[in-house]
Design a protein around this motif. Structure first.
Motif, PDB file in Angstrom:
ATOM      1  N   PRO A   1       1.117  -1.129  -0.438  1.00 40.77           N
ATOM      2  CA  PRO A   1      -0.041   0.023  -0.005  1.00 40.77           C
ATOM      3  C   PRO A   1       0.720   1.114   0.065  1.00 40.77           C
ATOM      4  N   LYS A   2       1.364   1.738  -0.967  1.00 41.64           N
ATOM      5  CA  LYS A   2       2.266   3.273  -1.041  1.00 41.64           C
ATOM      6  C   LYS A   2       2.616   3.120  -2.308  1.00 41.64           C
ATOM      7  N   PRO A   3       2.602   4.477  -2.513  1.00 42.07           N
ATOM      8  CA  PRO A   3       2.886   5.098  -3.685  1.00 42.07           C
ATOM      9  C   PRO A   3       3.302   4.271  -5.292  1.00 42.07           C
ATOM     10  N   ASP A   4       4.770   3.958  -3.772  1.00 43.81           N
ATOM     11  CA  ASP A   4       5.291   3.201  -5.881  1.00 43.81           C
ATOM     12  C   ASP A   4       4.351   1.673  -6.240  1.00 43.81           C
ATOM     13  N   CYS A   5       3.682   1.678  -6.188  1.00 43.07           N
ATOM     14  CA  CYS A   5       2.998   0.286  -5.896  1.00 43.07           C
ATOM     15  C   CYS A   5       1.621   0.765  -7.074  1.00 43.07           C
ATOM     16  N   ALA A   6       1.564   1.904  -6.942  1.00 45.28           N
ATOM     17  CA  ALA A   6       0.069   2.360  -8.159  1.00 45.28           C
ATOM     18  C   ALA A   6       0.108   2.768  -9.162  1.00 45.28           C
TER      19      ALA A   6
ATOM     20  N   TRP B   1       5.707  12.028 -11.047  1.00 49.22           N
ATOM     21  CA  TRP B   1       5.666  11.049 -11.926  1.00 49.22           C
ATOM     22  C   TRP B   1       5.740   9.605 -11.253  1.00 49.22           C
ATOM     23  N   GLY B   2       4.799   8.264 -11.526  1.00 52.18           N
ATOM     24  CA  GLY B   2       5.130   7.450 -10.828  1.00 52.18           C
ATOM     25  C   GLY B   2       5.141   6.377 -12.400  1.00 52.18           C
ATOM     26  N   THR B   3       6.930   5.879 -11.563  1.00 51.66           N
ATOM     27  CA  THR B   3       7.206   4.553 -12.883  1.00 51.66           C
ATOM     28  C   THR B   3       7.355   3.266 -12.181  1.00 51.66           C
ATOM     29  N   HIS B   4       7.109   2.309 -12.416  1.00 54.50           N
ATOM     30  CA  HIS B   4       7.584   1.246 -12.358  1.00 54.50           C
ATOM     31  C   HIS B   4       8.499   0.851 -11.951  1.00 54.50           C
ATOM     32  N   LYS B   5       9.296   1.478 -12.491  1.00 55.26           N
ATOM     33  CA  LYS B   5      10.842   0.995 -12.182  1.00 55.26           C
ATOM     34  C   LYS B   5      11.991   1.422 -11.309  1.00 55.26           C
ATOM     35  N   GLU B   6      11.726   2.931 -11.280  1.00 53.62           N
ATOM     36  CA  GLU B   6      12.176   3.585 -10.089  1.00 53.62           C
ATOM     37  C   GLU B   6      10.713   3.869  -9.232  1.00 53.62           C
ATOM     38  N   GLY B   7       9.934   3.561  -9.563  1.00 53.19           N
ATOM     39  CA  GLY B   7       9.199   4.399  -8.179  1.00 53.19           C
ATOM     40  C   GLY B   7       8.379   5.163  -8.174  1.00 53.19           C
TER      41      GLY B   7
ATOM     42  N   ILE C   1      14.816  17.463 -20.580  1.00 55.00           N
ATOM     43  CA  ILE C   1      14.595  16.305 -20.778  1.00 55.00           C
ATOM     44  C   ILE C   1      14.663  15.943 -19.124  1.00 55.00           C
ATOM     45  N   LEU C   2      13.885  15.906 -18.198  1.00 54.42           N
ATOM     46  CA  LEU C   2      13.867  16.203 -16.689  1.00 54.42           C
ATOM     47  C   LEU C   2      13.306  14.645 -16.244  1.00 54.42           C
ATOM     48  N   ALA C   3      13.190  13.847 -16.873  1.00 55.13           N
ATOM     49  CA  ALA C   3      13.268  12.171 -16.209  1.00 55.13           C
ATOM     50  C   ALA C   3      13.199  10.952 -17.362  1.00 55.13           C
ATOM     51  N   SER C   4      13.330  10.433 -17.266  1.00 54.29           N
ATOM     52  CA  SER C   4      13.000   9.036 -18.300  1.00 54.29           C
ATOM     53  C   SER C   4      12.770   7.896 -17.339  1.00 54.29           C
ATOM     54  N   THR C   5      13.085   6.516 -18.049  1.00 52.54           N
ATOM     55  CA  THR C   5      11.938   5.348 -17.438  1.00 52.54           C
ATOM     56  C   THR C   5      11.884   4.160 -18.904  1.00 52.54           C
ATOM     57  N   THR C   6      12.174   2.854 -18.916  1.00 51.87           N
ATOM     58  CA  THR C   6      12.966   1.729 -19.632  1.00 51.87           C
ATOM     59  C   THR C   6      11.217   0.881 -19.057  1.00 51.87           C
ATOM     60  N   GLU C   7      10.692   1.679 -18.488  1.00 54.66           N
ATOM     61  CA  GLU C   7       9.898   0.040 -18.353  1.00 54.66           C
ATOM     62  C   GLU C   7       7.536   0.958 -18.463  1.00 54.66           C
ATOM     63  N   ALA C   8       6.809   0.550 -17.636  1.00 56.81           N
ATOM     64  CA  ALA C   8       5.565   1.256 -17.344  1.00 56.81           C
ATOM     65  C   ALA C   8       4.953   2.424 -17.130  1.00 56.81           C
ATOM     66  N   SER C   9       4.859   3.997 -16.888  1.00 55.25           N
ATOM     67  CA  SER C   9       4.805   5.265 -16.761  1.00 55.25           C
ATOM     68  C   SER C   9       3.236   5.183 -16.798  1.00 55.25           C
ATOM     69  N   ASP C  10       3.080   6.302 -15.177  1.00 53.61           N
ATOM     70  CA  ASP C  10       2.096   6.930 -15.333  1.00 53.61           C
ATOM     71  C   ASP C  10       2.412   8.326 -15.762  1.00 53.61           C
ATOM     72  N   HIS C  11       0.738   8.900 -16.089  1.00 51.72           N
ATOM     73  CA  HIS C  11       0.842  10.559 -17.222  1.00 51.72           C
ATOM     74  C   HIS C  11       1.314  11.499 -15.532  1.00 51.72           C
ATOM     75  N   PRO C  12       2.627  11.897 -16.491  1.00 49.59           N
ATOM     76  CA  PRO C  12       3.076  13.003 -15.414  1.00 49.59           C
ATOM     77  C   PRO C  12       2.283  14.611 -15.000  1.00 49.59           C
ATOM     78  N   ILE C  13       2.603  15.041 -13.979  1.00 46.64           N
ATOM     79  CA  ILE C  13       1.544  16.151 -13.332  1.00 46.64           C
ATOM     80  C   ILE C  13       2.783  16.457 -13.053  1.00 46.64           C
ATOM     81  N   LEU C  14       3.234  18.170 -13.872  1.00 46.37           N
ATOM     82  CA  LEU C  14       3.105  19.742 -12.879  1.00 46.37           C
ATOM     83  C   LEU C  14       2.624  20.112 -11.625  1.00 46.37           C
ATOM     84  N   VAL C  15       3.123  20.201 -10.168  1.00 47.27           N
ATOM     85  CA  VAL C  15       2.612  20.678  -9.529  1.00 47.27           C
ATOM     86  C   VAL C  15       3.594  21.890  -8.818  1.00 47.27           C
ATOM     87  N   ALA C  16       2.802  22.390  -8.106  1.00 44.18           N
ATOM     88  CA  ALA C  16       3.919  24.202  -7.245  1.00 44.18           C
ATOM     89  C   ALA C  16       3.438  23.721  -6.065  1.00 44.18           C
ATOM     90  N   SER C  17       4.742  24.855  -5.162  1.00 44.09           N
ATOM     91  CA  SER C  17       4.397  24.546  -4.618  1.00 44.09           C
ATOM     92  C   SER C  17       5.634  26.204  -3.602  1.00 44.09           C
TER      93      SER C  17
END
Lengths: 168, 418
Positions: free
Chosen positions: B50-55, B401-407, B377-393
């Motif tokens: 139950p962690k973000p890496d697995c979503a 960004w969630g990616t299967h390989k990097e979490g 290029i801000l990030a990359s992966t060679t496996e499945a991935s979620d859509h990117p979202i830009l967020v500000a604080s």
């Protein structure tokens, strides 16, 4: 009750149960579809034309035309038709229910088993981002045709006309 | 003798029914592959912790104290977690709900969301799709104890079918919700009439999301397959952007703002791409409103007039839009754009895939979208991935960004120099 009668009684009940169970539809198997599989699935068998149709339960246009695919299959027995469901495993049961409802249980079905969908799309068409329905049309009569859209899409109709024209 | 008759009757009935079923089924064209063993080795399924890496999908939002919140589901359970160190570590997740019926709509454009509110409370939303139906129900739940507990989820509506919700919050704390609504489509179907797509619906809440008022469908015929996006206008009214179904099954884009009296949407067509297609693009637009009130929109099309990923802005609240500008490298199928407007500038990022690697290029504009920095290029992966979202604080910009390989990753953007 004589033993023979008892045996026949039991056998009859078993067969009746099977009849009732079979009324819920034939079991449907989704072969796993992952990276590298497209090329093999796209191979023509004995030069028969082949249609590879990608669909999903969250694509209303796909669901709406499943019944037409049943009719299409019956009218085009000379074409090999493969269905590939692009849903996750958790949607597979409802995908099976949709297919069974439309009489497509006995067609050939694959289901996405690889979450690296960009790669699966890319292997079929470098410009495909996952829009559905998506259909690949293959024959020995011309180049492969990839169609985004329903069965009545002009590109699909044109491919079919060309196929029929050559045969005539 | 009676048993023999029963047996023979049953046997004949079985054979007849089997033959009838076979006749009713289409032939097994292409069926040769049914007997083949499973082919290539596939990627292992995502983990089930139950962690973000697995979503499959993750939705991020910062609260006003700078704490990162994420909403995500794993299997049939919806979680919320927070991070004080920009996603390096997360709090133990809080479970919102585990479904007993249906699934959580968390795939591609659809995802649960978390909205930190001005009073430090939290609102969570998610959509369920019941086992036997394709339409969804949007639920919201509320936490007033910093995410330790959430209220029992309440449905936005209990009939008709809703999906693709989005939320904006005004400085005074009013929450506007927008979603795509199948109610009119269901009514038309019941009357045997044709109906294209979904309605664009909205509601508002003045009690921090405990209740929503004014639920109403303001426009019909949005494409039901793609997310709708929302942003807050400079006058604290919500702006929505969605893929619309224009006459002739043309699935181009529309952007509009809620009128001050909340009875209509006022805006216009973003561009004439002329994508006449009876299909589900499964890719909705991105929207941002900048500090000057200009609307910015990015979208995907395969229309007659243009194909690919595009961007345009409107400085007159949707009356006119700039000429669509192509985003990304067409050879790498650019897709799933995300836009963000802050006081420091305007940002756009998207996904590209070259057959082996997925990358997230990002660009910055300091002149309201007229010109952009070179893609980085801000990030990359060679496996499945979620859509990117830009967020500000607090003025800082991050790629979520969630990616299967990097979490799950939250990557800070080093502001590009123009």
């Amino acid at each position: 009750m004589p033993r023979t009668c008892s045996f026949l009684y039991t056998l009859s009940l078993t067969l009746l149960s099977l009849i009732l169970l079979s009324g819920t539809g034939l079991s449907l198997e989704f072969k796993p579809y992952g990276r590298g599989d497209f090329d093999q699935i796209a191979q023509l068998q004995e030069n028969r034309p082949r249609i590879i149709h990608y669909w999903s339960v969250i694509c209303p246009a796909c669901i709406a035309e499943l019944g037409q695919w049943t009719k299409f299959i019956n009218e085009h027995r000379d074409i090999d038709i493969i269905f590939i469901n692009t849903d996750d495993d958790e949607d597979r049961e409802r995908a099976a229910a949709r297919l069974e409802k439309n009489g497509l249980s006995r067609a050939t079905h694959y289901g996405f088993s690889d979450s690296f969908v960009e790669k699966l799309y890319y292997e079929v068409d470098k410009s495909w981002r996952g829009e559905l329905p998506f259909t690949v049309l293959i024959s020995t009569n011309g180049p492969r045709v990839n169609v985004t859209g329903a069965l009545d899409d002009p590109h699909f109709v044109a491919w079919l006309n060309q196929l029929n024209g050559v045969k005539k | 003798m009676t048993y023999w008759r029963l047996f023979l009757f049953t046997l004949l009935a079985t054979i007849s029914i089997a033959r009838a079923q076979e006749a009713a089924q289409p032939s097994v064209n292409g069926g040769e592959s049914l007997n083949k063993p499973a082919m290539a080795k596939h990627a292992p399924p995502a983990c089930s912790d139950p962690k973000p890496d697995c979503a499959m999908t993750i939705y991020p939002a910062f609260d006003k104290k700078g704490l990162l919140w994420v909403a995500y589901s794993v299997g049939k359970t919806l979680y919320v977690a927070s991070s004080q160190d920009q996603a390096k570590t997360f709090s133990a997740p809080t479970t919102i709900i585990t479904l007993s019926d249906g699934i959580i709509d968390a795939h591609g454009d659809a995802r649960p969301k978390i909205i930190p509110l001005n009073d430090n409370s939290l609102l969570v939303s998610y959509t369920t799709r019941p086992d036997k139906m394709m339409i969804g129900t949007i639920f919201t739940a509320k936490s007033s104890d910093n995410g330790k507990k959430f209220s029992t989820p309440q449905p936005m509506l209990t009939s008709g079918g809703q999906r693709f919700d989005s939320y904006v919050v005004t400085p005074k704390g009013r929450i506007f919700a927008g979603w795509l609504d199948k109610t009119h489509a269901a009514q038309a179907k019941a009357e045997g009439k044709e109906f294209a797509g979904s309605g664009v619906a909205f509601a508002w809440s003045d009690d921090g999301g405990m209740t929503f008022k004014g639920k109403n469908i303001l426009m019909d015929h949005a494409c039901e397959c793609c997310r709708m996006s929302a942003a807050l206008g400079r006058d604290d009214l919500p702006v929505f952007a969605w893929r619309h179904i224009f006459e002739g099954e043309i699935r181009d884009h529309y952007a509009a703002k809620l009128s001050a009296n909340s009875v209509k949407l006022i805006g216009g067509r973003v561009s004439n791409d002329d994508w006449a297609i009876n299909s589900c693009p499964h890719q909705g637009p991105a929207l941002a409103v900048d500090t000057k009130g200009a609307w910015h929109i990015a979208w995907f099309t395969k229309g007659k007039n243009r194909q690919g990923l595009f961007y345009a802005f409107s400085r007159d609240e949707g009356k006119t839009f700039s000429t669509p500008e192509k985003i990304g490298d067409d050879a790498h199928a650019p897709a799933f754009a995300t836009l963000l407007a802050t006081k420091k500038g305007l940002y756009r990022a998207w996904k590209e895939f070259d057959g082996a690697q997925t990358v997230i290029p990002i660009q910055q504009s300091n002149d309201g979208g007229k010109s952009w920095s070179a893609p980085e290029i801000l990030a990359s992966t060679t496996e499945a991935s979620d859509h990117p979202i830009l967020v500000a604080s607090r003025g800082d910009v991050f790629l979520s960004w969630g990616t299967h390989k990097e979490g799950y990753r939250l990557i800070p953007l080093r502001l590009a120099k123009k």
